[in-house]
Design an enzyme around this catalytic site. Structure first.
Site, PDB file in Angstrom:
ATOM      1  N   HIS A  35       0.833  -1.201   0.000  1.00 13.08           N
ATOM      2  CA  HIS A  35       0.000   0.000   0.000  1.00 13.08           C
ATOM      3  C   HIS A  35       0.872   1.256   0.000  1.00 13.08           C
ATOM      4  O   HIS A  35       0.467   2.309  -0.484  1.00 13.08           O
ATOM      5  CB  HIS A  35      -0.910   0.033   1.234  1.00 13.08           C
ATOM      6  CG  HIS A  35      -1.996  -0.999   1.206  1.00 13.08           C
ATOM      7  ND1 HIS A  35      -1.793  -2.292   1.630  1.00 13.08           N
ATOM      8  CD2 HIS A  35      -3.287  -0.928   0.796  1.00 13.08           C
ATOM      9  CE1 HIS A  35      -2.920  -2.967   1.488  1.00 13.08           C
ATOM     10  NE2 HIS A  35      -3.847  -2.162   0.985  1.00 13.08           N
ATOM     11  N   ASP A  71      -4.817  -5.653  -8.182  1.00 12.38           N
ATOM     12  CA  ASP A  71      -5.017  -5.094  -6.855  1.00 12.38           C
ATOM     13  C   ASP A  71      -5.285  -3.603  -7.067  1.00 12.38           C
ATOM     14  O   ASP A  71      -5.113  -3.068  -8.175  1.00 12.38           O
ATOM     15  CB  ASP A  71      -3.778  -5.332  -5.977  1.00 12.38           C
ATOM     16  CG  ASP A  71      -4.114  -5.314  -4.488  1.00 12.38           C
ATOM     17  OD1 ASP A  71      -5.207  -4.832  -4.115  1.00 12.38           O
ATOM     18  OD2 ASP A  71      -3.275  -5.767  -3.685  1.00 12.38           O
TER      19      ASP A  71
END
Length: 608
Positions: free
Chosen positions: A254, A327
């Site tokens: 992330h 993702d």
């Protein structure tokens, strides 16, 4: 207040529209005859031929949108949508960008309660089927259970992956996925970004950890296959992630771009087996990882953007022809090397079908459109992905039954049998790692007065906890007198002194620990409480590795998550109402010498 009639009765025009769409693309099922399958394919091709290039590009995107309603969100959500996407509502998002999917998040206010979620799903489907070329949406979510859950109570929360790994039962894993899947489908959510297929071989992994079933590739593969079967029998597309394997990272994708140093052979033996098992189980979709694996792609592109990894290995070597979803394209890991305009184009060229949650949809959507118009990506290549996406929507029956009802929600979501099943499965996952002198189970008649302290991590779903109160409440229901004192993940000296003072006169102290590190003051809390002479029971409410860094406690349990279902099970184990049956699915290394194993895979005590 939700009005049942409007939520469950689509307009006549919408029904006619969806009927026409169904005729254009009948469900494609594995049971179809060769002639029937060919006929279904022709219908899908006719549907594709009616789409404009803009509509085709839109089908590739799965986007977030703020609000509890597709047409009438709160003003704050309208403002957030205008700022981030340039539209006011989900319906406007669909009209402008023709998106093929929407992903629900709790932080986007999509998941207030089951009836509202069903209404939102119906609203977005109505908006999609009101277009000139009506195509139902594929609504998706990250509902892994355990520490990643976007929908909470009153829906059923199941134990997460590592807890199921500790339980070791494939039938429990299958049942958990099936029940979870039936509840998602009842709310109109038909693609779940689960199960996690990553093999967590790195205890320092900051992003996977207890989201993985464990450290043994074969055991993880069995659990993944079981959950794929459970979800897909419930009518929900399962999504194994994060290909080619995110289990051995020390960087969170992330916030950065992790590099996996596995050799090709290590990848084949460690990371690949769960993905092979998912494919063999008929997995509907696979999610990519924003990680670099030099052994698999010397160009060192993130796997999401790597043709050698997604086409060369996943498509050609592993023979997978289902949907590949990226993702989130808003994660830093995929944005470090290329700009937001290049990322979606490179993802498609690598072999992806669905482009998930770009930070700026206008930038990503226009970039793909421009790439097709310039010839960088052929329209035939786009059509390939559209076919996979439409086949999946057809398989899920979305062309025939895109809508859900409140009645089905009431019959399915958070029912007593589902909640009871979750409790029984959770009991079989609770792992006893230490029990000096047979302290556990505690007898409420002999040792009735308990102090409960520890970390109150934020609820994964926003609906459970706090952990100390949940544990204390469950123990009180089992006959104990409990006092609660939250001490946090980094207890101060003053808070530790307060806990030590509160322990005076108590029969035992239960401490909820959360990811204890070498420098964590949680260690001081436990050792100071133990020094009072009052027996201390620690409950690792996230990573099971905590035990290696704690001293002085008489007993230790691991729950692998702090949702209520897992904490209540731990309370029943502490009280002797359930036996600890869990076994470690990952090794716990010694804190003073990480090359030595303190407790191996398969370790777990029980009551005599």
């Amino acid at each position: 207040m939700h009005h049942r009639a409007t939520a469950t009765t689509p307009s006549r025009r919408t029904l006619l529209t969806v009927t026409a769409a169904a005729a254009a693309a009948a469900a494609v099922t594995g049971a179809a005859t060769p002639a029937g399958a060919a006929s279904d394919e022709r219908r899908l091709e006719r549907l594709i031929s009616r789409m404009s290039l803009e509509e085709k590009v839109g089908q590739l995107f799965v986007m977030r949108v703020y609000g509890h309603s597709a047409t009438d969100p709160d003003q704050a959500d309208v403002d957030a949508n205008l700022k981030e996407i340039g539209v006011r509502t989900a319906a406007e998002l669909i009209a402008r960008y023709h998106v093929g999917g929407i992903i629900y998040f709790s932080w986007a206010h999509n998941t207030r309660d089951p009836h509202q979620i069903a209404d939102l799903s119906n609203g977005v489907q109505r908006a999609a089927l009101d277009r000139a070329v009506p195509v139902p949406l594929l609504i998706s979510i990250d509902q892994e259970h355990g520490i990643v859950a976007r929908i909470g109570e009153p829906a059923t929360l199941m134990p997460g992956a590592m807890a199921l790994g500790a339980g070791g039962s494939r039938s429990d894993a299958r049942r958990a996925a099936h029940l979870a899947g039936t509840e998602l489908a009842a709310m109109g959510i038909r693609q779940n970004y689960a199960p996690v297929a990553d093999v967590n071989v790195n205890p320092a992994n900051p992003v996977i950890g207890v989201r993985s079933f464990g450290a043994d590739p074969r055991a993880v593969a069995g659990m993944v296959a079981a959950q794929v079967s459970g979800y897909q029998r419930a009518g929900v597309a399962a999504t194994s992630k994060h290909f080619p394997g995110h289990g051995d990272t020390s960087v969170d994708s992330h916030y950065g771009l992790p590099t996996i140093t596995h050799t090709r052979e290590q990848w084949r033996t460690l990371d690949a087996p769960p993905f092979r098992a998912a494919i063999a189980a008929g997995i509907d979709s696979i999610m990519t990882a924003h990680i670099v694996v030099p052994a698999l792609d010397p160009a060192e592109d993130p796997a999401t953007l790597s043709r050698p990894i997604l086409t060369g290995i996943l498509r050609e070597q592993l023979g997978y022809d289902g949907v590949v979803v990226t993702d989130s394209l808003g994660m830093e890991g995929v944005r470090t090397k290329y700009g937001d305009d290049r990322v979606p184009v490179l993802a498609l060229k690598a072999g992806c079908d669905q482009l998930l949650n770009p930070p700026k949809l206008a930038v990503a959507w226009n970039a793909v459109l421009a790439a097709v118009r310039s010839g960088e990506i052929s329209e035939a290549r786009i059509d390939e992905s559209i076919r996979r996406i439409l086949r999946l929507k057809a398989k899920l029956g979305l062309f025939h039954e895109p809508y859900v009802t409140h009645d089905a929600v009431d019959r399915t979501v958070g029912t007593r049998p589902h909640l009871a099943t979750a409790d029984r499965i959770a009991e079989r996952t609770t792992t006893l790692l230490l029990n000096e002198g047979g302290l556990l189970p505690l007898d409420s008649a002999r040792l009735p007065n308990l102090l409960v302290v520890g970390a109150d991590a934020a609820s994964p779903s926003g609906t459970t906890g706090p952990p100390t109160a949940t544990l204390a409440g469950a123990l009180a229901e089992l006959g104990f007198t409990t006092t609660v004192l939250p001490t946090g993940t980094a207890p101060t000296t003053a808070k530790i002194d307060e806990a030590v003072a509160a322990a005076a006169g108590k029969d035992a102290v239960v401490v909820g620990t959360y990811n204890v590190t070498a420098t964590s003051s949680q260690r001081t809390l436990v050792s100071r409480l133990a020094a009072t002479g009052v027996p201390v029971v620690t409950v690792a409410i996230r990573n099971p590795y905590d035990i290696a860094r704690l001293t002085g406690q008489r007993a230790t349990l691991a729950t692998y998550s702090w949702t209520d279902v897992e904490l209540r099970a731990a309370a029943r184990v502490i009280a002797g109402r359930a036996r600890p049956e869990g076994r470690l699915p990952v090794p716990v290394q010694r804190a003073d010498d990480p090359t030595q194993v303190l407790h191996p895979v398969g370790y777990g005590l029980t009551y005599d």
